[in-house]
Write a protein that holds these residues in place. Sequence first.
Motif, PDB file in Angstrom:
ATOM      1  N   ILE A  11       0.713  -1.105   0.103  1.00 50.69           N
ATOM      2  CA  ILE A  11       0.044  -0.025   0.041  1.00 50.69           C
ATOM      3  C   ILE A  11       0.897   1.420   0.023  1.00 50.69           C
ATOM      4  O   ILE A  11       0.740   2.289  -0.841  1.00 50.69           O
ATOM      5  CB  ILE A  11      -0.980  -0.149   1.084  1.00 50.69           C
ATOM      6  CG1 ILE A  11      -2.083  -1.167   0.772  1.00 50.69           C
ATOM      7  CG2 ILE A  11      -1.686   1.244   1.410  1.00 50.69           C
ATOM      8  CD1 ILE A  11      -2.982  -1.431   2.288  1.00 50.69           C
ATOM      9  N   LEU A  33      -4.823  -2.746  -6.852  1.00 53.20           N
ATOM     10  CA  LEU A  33      -5.546  -2.231  -5.695  1.00 53.20           C
ATOM     11  C   LEU A  33      -6.602  -3.149  -5.457  1.00 53.20           C
ATOM     12  O   LEU A  33      -6.787  -3.644  -4.170  1.00 53.20           O
ATOM     13  CB  LEU A  33      -6.238  -0.906  -5.723  1.00 53.20           C
ATOM     14  CG  LEU A  33      -5.204   0.266  -5.604  1.00 53.20           C
ATOM     15  CD1 LEU A  33      -5.855   1.599  -6.192  1.00 53.20           C
ATOM     16  CD2 LEU A  33      -4.557   0.359  -4.477  1.00 53.20           C
ATOM     17  N   LEU A  44      -5.308  -6.233  -3.966  1.00 56.02           N
ATOM     18  CA  LEU A  44      -4.990  -6.038  -2.223  1.00 56.02           C
ATOM     19  C   LEU A  44      -6.429  -6.148  -1.664  1.00 56.02           C
ATOM     20  O   LEU A  44      -6.700  -6.889  -0.685  1.00 56.02           O
ATOM     21  CB  LEU A  44      -4.434  -4.686  -2.018  1.00 56.02           C
ATOM     22  CG  LEU A  44      -3.056  -4.606  -2.389  1.00 56.02           C
ATOM     23  CD1 LEU A  44      -2.747  -2.770  -2.287  1.00 56.02           C
ATOM     24  CD2 LEU A  44      -2.470  -5.449  -1.402  1.00 56.02           C
ATOM     25  N   LEU A  45      -7.402  -5.856  -2.344  1.00 52.42           N
ATOM     26  CA  LEU A  45      -8.800  -6.134  -1.628  1.00 52.42           C
ATOM     27  C   LEU A  45      -9.208  -7.566  -1.629  1.00 52.42           C
ATOM     28  O   LEU A  45      -9.855  -7.970  -0.648  1.00 52.42           O
ATOM     29  CB  LEU A  45      -9.787  -5.229  -2.394  1.00 52.42           C
ATOM     30  CG  LEU A  45      -9.955  -3.742  -2.175  1.00 52.42           C
ATOM     31  CD1 LEU A  45     -11.037  -3.093  -3.240  1.00 52.42           C
ATOM     32  CD2 LEU A  45     -10.129  -3.207  -0.858  1.00 52.42           C
ATOM     33  N   GLN A  65      -5.945  -0.643   6.636  1.00 55.46           N
ATOM     34  CA  GLN A  65      -5.683  -1.131   5.186  1.00 55.46           C
ATOM     35  C   GLN A  65      -6.717  -1.036   4.058  1.00 55.46           C
ATOM     36  O   GLN A  65      -6.506  -0.455   2.968  1.00 55.46           O
ATOM     37  CB  GLN A  65      -5.198  -2.530   5.163  1.00 55.46           C
ATOM     38  CG  GLN A  65      -3.788  -2.646   5.886  1.00 55.46           C
ATOM     39  CD  GLN A  65      -3.481  -4.187   6.227  1.00 55.46           C
ATOM     40  OE1 GLN A  65      -4.193  -4.966   6.322  1.00 55.46           O
ATOM     41  NE2 GLN A  65      -2.442  -4.418   6.152  1.00 55.46           N
ATOM     42  N   VAL A 120      -6.692   1.520   1.108  1.00 56.61           N
ATOM     43  CA  VAL A 120      -6.900   1.082  -0.471  1.00 56.61           C
ATOM     44  C   VAL A 120      -8.321   1.934  -1.074  1.00 56.61           C
ATOM     45  O   VAL A 120      -8.135   2.335  -2.286  1.00 56.61           O
ATOM     46  CB  VAL A 120      -7.132  -0.313  -0.403  1.00 56.61           C
ATOM     47  CG1 VAL A 120      -7.627  -1.121  -1.770  1.00 56.61           C
ATOM     48  CG2 VAL A 120      -6.036  -0.944  -0.100  1.00 56.61           C
TER      49      VAL A 120
END
Length: 105
Positions: A21, A50, A53-54, A63, A67
């Motif tokens: 991130i 992104l 990451l989710l 976090q 994001v």
Amino acid sequence: MDHTLTAPNNALLATLIDQDIAHIRRVMEPSLLGDLGGSILPPAYWRKRLHALLDAEHLTHAQLCAVDGLLLQLDQFDPAERLPEWKALPLGAHENRPAPLQRIS
């Protein structure tokens, strides 16, 4: 061999996600601004990073917020991917507007 995540593994994963991130936060905007030839990396690339990451398991609230903030920042560079304003309104926002005028016959 048991592959269940232990606390040290979770801490390591959280640290790696935090680092990813932070990296994206540092380099996304400069790469989108690019130079005279245009952006270095397109918005679609950053959106994919992104969203990956989710998809990670066990993101902390901080976090998720980071994001989400980066996705909002990305929307400013990629208006085609933005939600129309009427879809971005919170639920029930349309209920606060005045009722339409009725025609009297």
